[in-house]
Write a protein that holds these residues in place. Structure first.
Motif, short mmCIF file in Angstrom:
data_model
loop_
_atom_site.label_atom_id
_atom_site.label_comp_id
_atom_site.label_asym_id
_atom_site.label_seq_id
_atom_site.Cartn_x
_atom_site.Cartn_y
_atom_site.Cartn_z
N ALA A 217 0.79 -1.23 0.00
CA ALA A 217 0.00 0.00 0.00
C ALA A 217 0.83 1.28 0.00
N TRP A 218 2.15 1.18 0.16
CA TRP A 218 2.92 2.39 0.41
C TRP A 218 3.15 3.25 -0.82
N ARG A 219 3.14 2.70 -2.02
CA ARG A 219 3.44 3.48 -3.23
C ARG A 219 2.49 4.67 -3.40
N PRO A 220 1.16 4.50 -3.21
CA PRO A 220 0.29 5.68 -3.31
C PRO A 220 0.66 6.77 -2.30
N LEU A 221 1.10 6.36 -1.10
CA LEU A 221 1.50 7.35 -0.11
C LEU A 221 2.73 8.12 -0.58
N TYR A 222 3.68 7.40 -1.14
CA TYR A 222 4.90 8.02 -1.65
C TYR A 222 4.59 8.98 -2.80
N ASP A 223 3.73 8.54 -3.72
CA ASP A 223 3.35 9.39 -4.85
C ASP A 223 2.64 10.64 -4.36
N HIS A 224 1.82 10.49 -3.31
CA HIS A 224 1.10 11.64 -2.76
C HIS A 224 2.08 12.68 -2.24
N MET A 225 3.15 12.24 -1.58
CA MET A 225 4.15 13.17 -1.06
C MET A 225 4.72 14.01 -2.19
N HIS A 226 5.01 13.38 -3.32
CA HIS A 226 5.60 14.12 -4.44
C HIS A 226 4.57 14.99 -5.15
N GLU A 227 3.33 14.52 -5.20
CA GLU A 227 2.29 15.34 -5.80
C GLU A 227 2.10 16.64 -5.03
N LYS A 228 2.28 16.57 -3.70
CA LYS A 228 2.16 17.75 -2.85
C LYS A 228 3.45 18.56 -2.84
N ARG A 229 4.42 18.12 -3.65
CA ARG A 229 5.72 18.79 -3.75
C ARG A 229 6.44 18.85 -2.40
N ILE A 230 6.23 17.83 -1.62
CA ILE A 230 7.00 17.68 -0.39
C ILE A 230 8.29 16.98 -0.76
N GLN A 231 9.38 17.72 -0.72
CA GLN A 231 10.64 17.14 -1.14
C GLN A 231 11.22 16.27 -0.02
N VAL A 232 11.78 15.16 -0.39
CA VAL A 232 12.29 14.22 0.59
C VAL A 232 13.77 13.96 0.34
N ASP A 233 14.43 13.57 1.43
CA ASP A 233 15.82 13.19 1.38
C ASP A 233 16.67 14.26 0.71
N TRP A 234 17.57 13.88 -0.16
CA TRP A 234 18.53 14.81 -0.72
C TRP A 234 17.95 15.67 -1.84
N GLU A 235 16.66 15.55 -2.13
CA GLU A 235 16.05 16.39 -3.14
C GLU A 235 15.91 17.83 -2.65
N SER A 236 15.85 18.05 -1.36
CA SER A 236 15.66 19.38 -0.80
C SER A 236 16.99 19.97 -0.34
N GLU A 237 17.00 21.29 -0.14
CA GLU A 237 18.22 21.94 0.38
C GLU A 237 18.54 21.42 1.77
N ASP A 238 17.51 21.30 2.61
CA ASP A 238 17.75 20.77 3.95
C ASP A 238 18.25 19.33 3.90
N GLY A 239 17.77 18.57 2.91
CA GLY A 239 18.20 17.20 2.78
C GLY A 239 19.66 17.06 2.40
N LYS A 240 20.22 18.08 1.78
CA LYS A 240 21.66 18.09 1.49
C LYS A 240 22.45 18.64 2.67
N GLU A 241 21.87 19.61 3.36
CA GLU A 241 22.54 20.21 4.50
C GLU A 241 22.71 19.23 5.65
N GLY A 242 21.71 18.38 5.88
CA GLY A 242 21.78 17.45 7.00
C GLY A 242 22.99 16.53 6.96
N PRO A 243 23.20 15.78 5.85
CA PRO A 243 24.38 14.92 5.79
C PRO A 243 25.70 15.69 5.86
N ARG A 244 25.73 16.90 5.27
CA ARG A 244 26.96 17.71 5.36
C ARG A 244 27.27 18.04 6.82
#
Length: 257
Positions: A217-244
């Motif tokens: 069931a998780w794929r629709p949830l994942y697609d919903h996140m992207h449809e709402k333009r919620i950036q995850v992991d390293w796609e966002s600026e914060d997602g790059k800043e965290g590992p650095r």
């Protein structure tokens, strides 16, 4: 000796799989991911294997997820697919938690059938502390144990750490044993399972998988996140800043974008 990111031993119908990057917290890199992706179909096809024990090398870490140093260096983890236990892998898997479970290590915890832990095992969910989102890790666990403690871990990041006793109380692990007995005891349990009628065991697991597994069931949830333009992991600026910030051992500077 040639380095092997994943070790495999077989005995009495049981495959012992060991994540073998102890100097990196048994975190996954591209090589480990590839090894695991190739291993699961091999074990599925092996008629001599009827159960699996999954553990980590050393005594400090079970699995700490994606390698943050690689994510800091490359801007991502360097691999596109995690070495998940496949949804059609119907041979029982037991996690023998020998140390820290963090990040992507939770994949194995909710995808396995059950887990046992050493007395020194600890559990944390660091994604939000590095600007990433625990899409499957905590969702998967919330289908297995009470939601409140799982949501708390998901929101608290590295500030929250759970010990083995608390993990047992919540049902995250089914028992806690001394560290020097952990793998042997997990192998004993797996050997008992391996002696049962294999088709019946696998059909029983398939029933559980199809009824309760997030992967159905998780794929629709994942697609919903992207449809709402919620950036995850390293796609966002914060997602790059965290590992650095993690690699540089400093507090991250969040921008909220």
């Amino acid at each position: 000796m040639v380095y092997q990111p994943v070790l495999l031993e077989k005995k009495d119908g049981v495959a012992l799989v060991t994540l073998n990057r102890p100097d990196a917290g048994n975190a996954s890199d591209a090589e480990m991911a590839r090894e695991l992706i190739a291993l699961w179909p091999t074990l599925k096809a092996d008629e001599d294997v009827r159960a699996v024990v999954l553990t980590g090398a050393g005594t400090r870490h079970f699995c700490t997820g994606a390698d943050m140093k690689l994510a800091s260096d490359k801007g991502d983890t360097g691999f596109d697919a995690w070495g998940d236990i496949p949804e059609d892998f119907f041979k029982p898997v037991i996690c023998a938690v020998n140390g820290v479970v963090a990040g992507g290590g939770w994949h194995f915890m909710w995808q396995a059938d059950f887990a046992i832990a050493s007395e020194s095992a600890t559990f944390l969910e660091p994604h939000v502390s590095v600007g990433w989102v625990p899409l499957r890790e905590m969702l998967g666990m919330a289908l297995r144990v009470p939601q409140g403690p799982i949501r708390r871990m998901a929101y608290m990041g590295t500030a929250e750490r759970m010990d083995a006793k608390r993990a047992y109380e919540l049902g995250i692990v089914t028992e806690v044993v001394p560290a020097d007995e952990l793998v042997d005891h997990a192998m004993e349990l797996a050997t008992i399972i391996a002696k049962q009628a294999p088709l019946a065991v696998q059909a029983t697991k398939e029933t559980f998988q199809r009824a309760f597994d997030l992967r159905y069931a998780w794929r629709p949830l994942y697609d919903h996140m992207h449809e709402k333009r919620i950036q995850v992991d390293w796609e966002s600026e914060d997602g790059k800043e965290g590992p650095r910030a993690f690699a540089e051992k400093r507090a991250p500077v969040w921008k909220g974008r």
